[in-house]
Design an enzyme around this catalytic site. Structure first.
Site, PDB file in Angstrom:
ATOM      1  N   GLU A  32       0.850  -1.191   0.000  1.00 33.90           N
ATOM      2  CA  GLU A  32       0.000   0.000   0.000  1.00 33.90           C
ATOM      3  C   GLU A  32       0.887   1.243   0.000  1.00 33.90           C
ATOM      4  O   GLU A  32       1.819   1.352   0.805  1.00 33.90           O
ATOM      5  CB  GLU A  32      -0.923   0.009   1.218  1.00 33.90           C
ATOM      6  CG  GLU A  32      -1.725   1.279   1.418  1.00 33.90           C
ATOM      7  CD  GLU A  32      -2.566   1.665   0.207  1.00 33.90           C
ATOM      8  OE1 GLU A  32      -2.405   2.808  -0.268  1.00 33.90           O
ATOM      9  OE2 GLU A  32      -3.354   0.833  -0.259  1.00 33.90           O
ATOM     10  N   GLY A  37      -6.733   0.405   3.734  1.00 34.76           N
ATOM     11  CA  GLY A  37      -8.165   0.622   3.536  1.00 34.76           C
ATOM     12  C   GLY A  37      -8.477   1.304   2.221  1.00 34.76           C
ATOM     13  O   GLY A  37      -9.626   1.320   1.786  1.00 34.76           O
ATOM     14  N   ILE A  39      -9.108   3.967  -0.909  1.00 37.21           N
ATOM     15  CA  ILE A  39     -10.018   5.099  -1.063  1.00 37.21           C
ATOM     16  C   ILE A  39     -11.287   4.898  -0.252  1.00 37.21           C
ATOM     17  O   ILE A  39     -11.763   5.804   0.436  1.00 37.21           O
ATOM     18  CB  ILE A  39     -10.361   5.314  -2.556  1.00 37.21           C
ATOM     19  CG1 ILE A  39      -9.126   5.812  -3.313  1.00 37.21           C
ATOM     20  CG2 ILE A  39     -11.517   6.300  -2.726  1.00 37.21           C
ATOM     21  CD1 ILE A  39      -8.616   7.167  -2.883  1.00 37.21           C
ATOM     22  N   GLY A 268     -17.456  10.656 -12.701  1.00 42.09           N
ATOM     23  CA  GLY A 268     -16.976   9.287 -12.801  1.00 42.09           C
ATOM     24  C   GLY A 268     -15.536   9.132 -12.354  1.00 42.09           C
ATOM     25  O   GLY A 268     -14.936  10.059 -11.809  1.00 42.09           O
ATOM     26  N   ASP A 308     -11.841  -1.720  -9.036  1.00 41.69           N
ATOM     27  CA  ASP A 308     -12.137  -0.636  -9.975  1.00 41.69           C
ATOM     28  C   ASP A 308     -11.204  -0.607 -11.176  1.00 41.69           C
ATOM     29  O   ASP A 308     -11.476   0.106 -12.145  1.00 41.69           O
ATOM     30  CB  ASP A 308     -12.072   0.716  -9.260  1.00 41.69           C
ATOM     31  CG  ASP A 308     -13.211   0.917  -8.276  1.00 41.69           C
ATOM     32  OD1 ASP A 308     -14.058   0.011  -8.150  1.00 41.69           O
ATOM     33  OD2 ASP A 308     -13.252   1.979  -7.625  1.00 41.69           O
ATOM     34  N   HIS A 441     -44.238  -6.173  11.410  1.00 41.21           N
ATOM     35  CA  HIS A 441     -45.003  -4.912  11.396  1.00 41.21           C
ATOM     36  C   HIS A 441     -44.821  -4.205  12.737  1.00 41.21           C
ATOM     37  O   HIS A 441     -44.867  -4.836  13.784  1.00 41.21           O
ATOM     38  CB  HIS A 441     -46.485  -5.219  11.178  1.00 41.21           C
ATOM     39  CG  HIS A 441     -47.364  -4.002  11.292  1.00 41.21           C
ATOM     40  ND1 HIS A 441     -47.483  -3.085  10.282  1.00 41.21           N
ATOM     41  CD2 HIS A 441     -48.141  -3.554  12.316  1.00 41.21           C
ATOM     42  CE1 HIS A 441     -48.319  -2.125  10.676  1.00 41.21           C
ATOM     43  NE2 HIS A 441     -48.722  -2.392  11.910  1.00 41.21           N
TER      44      HIS A 441
END
Length: 462
Positions: A32, A37, A39, A268, A308, A441
């Site tokens: 890293e 962790g 982004i 994006g 990603d 409920h």
């Protein structure tokens, strides 16, 4: 040292892959360059949700009279709100450090470059370089805010999501370019805190990946809190020379110029593929993403990619699932390819948005005959008691077999409800089975059962 697995990047794809690899008995290291962790924990999912929670609390306090409570002189301390967000992120990052130690994963802090022969060079903070080897190398380098040529980010007047989380002071006015999840969440946060916000969206609807009815409902809700929304519009240029930005916007009826203290580019993301050694190793890419098979192997044996930086939805939970699938395949454990048609998407503004599967338009275009059920939260007892009547649950069924083709929700806490639909789609549950599943409920989740019943003409509370 030699490893079974080296993971490059410690975001929700990388650190999850490393943990699962260790669980499966593989000697594992993770590299890293910034913060454990990635982004998500440091500059994405977690700190933004902390900001949004502060905004929600502020919104509650400003509407306390509606709940029979008097609260005077309500003020928001923007600096303290940002500090809380950073503290939450720091705490989560420390949690990842603990998980690395617990799972006996070696953490190497530095910048990685992959080499041929299953090697990785790591440039350390002191300028020295180490070389590590592994049988399997997993690339999980993530992505960053995408920059447009006509919207160059300077970090001060034109910013990306990272700067939006840590502005030194709250801007009086903000233009948000793009209305995906990132843009919408920041628009809601700043508007609720008192900033004058304008959203500019190129497409005809905000949150354009969502069902059109959800988009229209969100537009109404955001306008109620004072957000101006410009669809079918694009930012052509920004003049940053004065105290205020002059934002030139092209609309269907002509160009307009509006002034704003800050412009947030939320158009994006772009995968982090530069300078990591892909070309030297010969790893194939296409349209800015690494090409892999269904188990995330690249075209070069021993090298894999997840998250990603590969195709598929750019979501933290997708990266985690890909990481687990990838290392289970490496370890020879039984695993199945990820079903990208059953991935939930969530947007954490108020009201929240959650969805999975096809929109109504997509299902019709695919040739299905549909049964569509919709249940508004205005008819929900729990929503009325909570003061959160905006929104609805909409479920789309294949009329022939009762298969759930998609579900689309907008309302309070719907991001906590969507997993029910994801699970029952995985189990191939039919509409009739969902109707007969007794829901507690009063809850917001009753709306799922009611929406299913509405599709089949059996709804009770409408």
């Amino acid at each position: 040292m030699n490893y079974d697995v080296i993971v490059i990047g410690s975001g929700p794809g990388g650190y999850v892959a490393a943990i699962r690899a260790s669980q499966l008995g593989l000697k594992t290291a993770i590299i890293e360059k910034e913060n454990l962790g990635g982004i998500c924990l440091n500059w994405g999912c977690i700190p933004t949700k902390a900001l949004l929670k502060s905004a929600q609390v502020f919104e509650y306090l400003n509407h306390a009279k509606e709940y029979g409570i008097s609260a005077d002189n309500i003020k928001a301390d923007f600096t303290a709100v940002v500090k809380r967000s950073r503290d939450v992120a720091d705490g989560m990052s420390k949690g990842i450090q603990f998980l690395m130690k617990k799972n006996k994963i070696d953490v190497i802090m530095g910048t990685a470059t992959i080499k041929a022969g299953k090697k990785v060079d790591v440039k350390l903070a002191d300028g020295k370089t180490e070389t590590h080897e592994a049988k399997h190398i997993i690339i999980a380098t993530g992505a960053r805010s995408r920059q447009l040529p006509n919207l160059p980010q300077d970090g001060k007047k034109i910013i990306g999501y990272r700067e939006a989380m840590t502005l030194p002071k709250q801007p009086k006015s903000l233009v948000v370019v793009g209305s995906g999840a990132i843009g919408i969440e920041f628009a809601y946060f700043y508007a609720t805190m008192g900033t004058k916000v304008t959203i500019v969206e190129f497409l005809p609807n905000i949150v354009p990946v969502e069902d059109e009815e959800v988009s229209k409902q969100l537009e109404k809700s955001l306008k109620k809190i004072g957000i101006e929304i410009m669809t079918d519009s694009s930012v052509e240029s920004v003049d940053t020379k004065g105290d205020l930005n002059k934002v030139n916007i092209k609309t269907k009826t002509g160009n307009v110029t509006i002034e704003a203290e800050i412009v947030l580019s939320a158009v994006g993301i772009q995968a982090n593929l530069e300078n990591i050694g892909l070309e030297a190793v010969g790893i194939a890419t296409d349209k800015g993403k690494i090409v892999t098979d269904k188990y995330y192997a690249t075209n070069v044996p021993g090298y894999y990619a997840i998250g990603d930086c590969v195709g598929g939805q750019a979501l933290a939970h997708v990266a985690s699932a890909e990481g687990i699938t990838c290392v289970e395949k490496i370890a020879g454990a039984h695993t199945e390819p990820l079903d990208y048609k059953n991935i939930p998407g969530c947007t954490y503004c108020q009201p929240e948005i959650a969805s999975v599967g096809m929109t109504e338009k997509q299902a019709k275009e695919a040739g299905y005959t549909l049964k569509v059920g919709k249940f508004p939260f205005s008819a929900s007892g729990k929503a009325s008691a909570s003061g959160a009547k905006d929104g609805f649950v909409k479920i789309i069924f294949d009329a022939k077999y009762g298969e759930i083709l998609g579900a689309h929700m907008i309302g309070a806490n719907v991001t906590e409800m969507i997993a029910e639909i994801v699970a029952i789609r995985k189990l191939e549950t039919t509409g009739h089975e969902l109707i007969k599943t007794v829901h507690p409920h009063p809850t917001m989740s009753e709306a799922i059962m009611e929406a299913a019943a509405a599709a089949y003409g059996e709804v009770i509370h409408l």
